[in-house]
Design an enzyme around this catalytic site. Structure first.
Site, PDB file in Angstrom:
ATOM      1  N   GLU A  69      -2.845 -21.715   0.762  1.00 15.99           N
ATOM      2  CA  GLU A  69      -3.029 -23.148   0.535  1.00 15.99           C
ATOM      3  C   GLU A  69      -3.150 -23.910   1.859  1.00 15.99           C
ATOM      4  O   GLU A  69      -3.953 -24.847   1.976  1.00 15.99           O
ATOM      5  CB  GLU A  69      -1.857 -23.710  -0.277  1.00 15.99           C
ATOM      6  CG  GLU A  69      -1.703 -23.094  -1.656  1.00 15.99           C
ATOM      7  CD  GLU A  69      -0.742 -21.923  -1.685  1.00 15.99           C
ATOM      8  OE1 GLU A  69       0.000 -21.793  -2.673  1.00 15.99           O
ATOM      9  OE2 GLU A  69      -0.730 -21.132  -0.713  1.00 15.99           O
ATOM     10  N   ARG A 206      -5.221   3.827   3.103  1.00 16.71           N
ATOM     11  CA  ARG A 206      -4.006   3.754   3.925  1.00 16.71           C
ATOM     12  C   ARG A 206      -3.850   2.384   4.591  1.00 16.71           C
ATOM     13  O   ARG A 206      -2.742   1.918   4.792  1.00 16.71           O
ATOM     14  CB  ARG A 206      -4.018   4.866   4.980  1.00 16.71           C
ATOM     15  CG  ARG A 206      -3.820   6.258   4.406  1.00 16.71           C
ATOM     16  CD  ARG A 206      -3.974   7.322   5.481  1.00 16.71           C
ATOM     17  NE  ARG A 206      -3.785   8.666   4.949  1.00 16.71           N
ATOM     18  CZ  ARG A 206      -3.918   9.778   5.650  1.00 16.71           C
ATOM     19  NH1 ARG A 206      -4.262   9.704   6.943  1.00 16.71           N
ATOM     20  NH2 ARG A 206      -3.725  10.957   5.091  1.00 16.71           N
ATOM     21  N   LEU A 226      -1.149  11.075   9.282  1.00 18.57           N
ATOM     22  CA  LEU A 226      -0.938  10.028   8.270  1.00 18.57           C
ATOM     23  C   LEU A 226      -1.293   8.642   8.789  1.00 18.57           C
ATOM     24  O   LEU A 226      -0.627   7.653   8.481  1.00 18.57           O
ATOM     25  CB  LEU A 226       0.513  10.056   7.747  1.00 18.57           C
ATOM     26  CG  LEU A 226       0.972  11.351   7.073  1.00 18.57           C
ATOM     27  CD1 LEU A 226       2.390  11.189   6.553  1.00 18.57           C
ATOM     28  CD2 LEU A 226       0.030  11.752   5.950  1.00 18.57           C
TER      29      LEU A 226
END
Length: 353
Positions: A69, A206, A226
């Protein structure tokens, strides 16, 4: 076409559904620009309209920055138009001080007369208070436009606050004959069963979630990083379950590319169900979404405890003949697509208790 909106039996509003749906849909689309950067805040979208013309819009800044907003109001060139505008937003404006002041107060300060909201904010500090504050200030408030779409869009935030755990995505890749790995490997790196485009999509995923989890056996077998090296974005927090605390810091999962949480007997009671303990731990860490990329044992743990929301399964063209079987999942996929010759199946859990 019109609808009647009733909130706590206190007011009734007639609204043009098609116009409201048009702009709430726009809010959802622009909100996705914040995917992967706003957590633990929700990725909200906001559009400000005057005389069926967009005069401002914005989405949530990375965590700690402006809410949607604020960005939308700040983008309006002629602020005098705000006094006859309608502000559309996917989620109820906040009414409390956090890292930023209340958005409801800003809307009131600019005397925006009409506010259309997708869904209520379940956060205990908001949950209807933003709407009450706006209504008490004289704003016309409409709630529940494209509600189903906004619920889907805000699934991570809603799961975190309503279920007190992260939104959980299970992901694995299996061969055409349903194996995730061969019986024996002579090196500690992955054996790929999917193509490079499927693997790039995983790296994109990811960047969209806060955390990624594997077990110690996966670290020992594959030495994964990862991270999201094949896609532009933020690396997720890495989590490894390591009962015996047997992993050395030389493994890639402990490199400096991202934070790593190492869960051992100091954090988990391995004599009791683990998935719920992991969820509780991550909830306390304010992590609202998780990809589980571990081996079959770790994945099955979340399946057995029915603690999952989506399962994303790649089926490659490779075959092993024998090996480590892929987890089994019940039901039919809700989505399927081809990535060259790979198949991607997506399941949604409709049995969450």
């Amino acid at each position: 076409m019109a609808i009647i909106v009733i909130f706590n039996d206190e007011f009734v509003i007639f609204a043009d559904v098609k116009i409201h749906e048009k702009y709430i849909n726009r809010c959802i689309r622009i909100a996705k620009n914040g995917l992967g950067t706003t957590a633990p805040n929700p990725m909200v979208g906001c559009t400000i309209v005057e005389n069926d013309r967009i005069i401002g819009e914005g989405f949530t800044s990375p965590y700690g920055g402006n809410h949607a907003e604020v960005n939308a109001i700040n983008s309006v060139r002629d602020i005098s138009l705000l006094k006859k505008a309608t502000l559309y937003v996917t989620l109820e404006p906040c009414s409390h001080f956090g890292k930023t002041p209340p958005c409801a107060d800003l809307i009131i300060a600019h005397q925006i007369p009409n506010v259309v909201i997708g869904i209520l904010d379940p956060h205990s500090k908001v949950c209807g208070n933003g709407i009450k504050k706006l209504r008490d200030a004289g704003c016309n408030v409409t709630v529940g436009v494209l509600e189903a779409e906004c619920l889907e869009h805000h699934k991570r935030f809603l799961t975190f606050h309503n279920r007190k755990r992260p939104y959980i995505i299970l992901k694995w890749a299996e061969t055409r004959d349903n194996f995730v790995a061969p019986d024996i490997k002579n090196h500690n790196r992955p054996i790929w069963v999917t193509n490079e485009f499927s693997r790039q999509l995983v790296h994109k995923w990811r960047t969209e979630e806060q955390a990624i989890l594997v077990g110690a056996n996966t670290v020992l077998a594959d030495n994964p990083r990862l991270d999201a090296r094949d896609w532009s974005g933020t690396n997720p927090t890495r989590i490894v379950i390591d009962k015996n605390n047997g992993l050395g810091t030389s493994h890639e999962i402990f490199n400096a590319k991202a934070n790593t949480l190492h869960l051992t007997e100091n954090q988990l009671d391995f004599s009791r169900p683990l998935a719920i303990q992991v969820c509780n731990f991550l909830y306390r860490k304010s992590i609202n979404s998780l990809i589980v990329e571990g081996g079959p044992k770790t994945l099955q743990m979340f399946l057995d405890e029915n603690l999952w929301d989506e399962a994303r399964i790649f089926i490659g063209q490779t075959t092993f003949g024998t090996g480590i079987h892929a987890p089994k999942i019940n039901g039919k996929p809700t989505f399927e697509k081809r990535i060259l010759k790979d198949r991607l199946l997506v399941y949604h859990n409709n049995t969450i208790h």
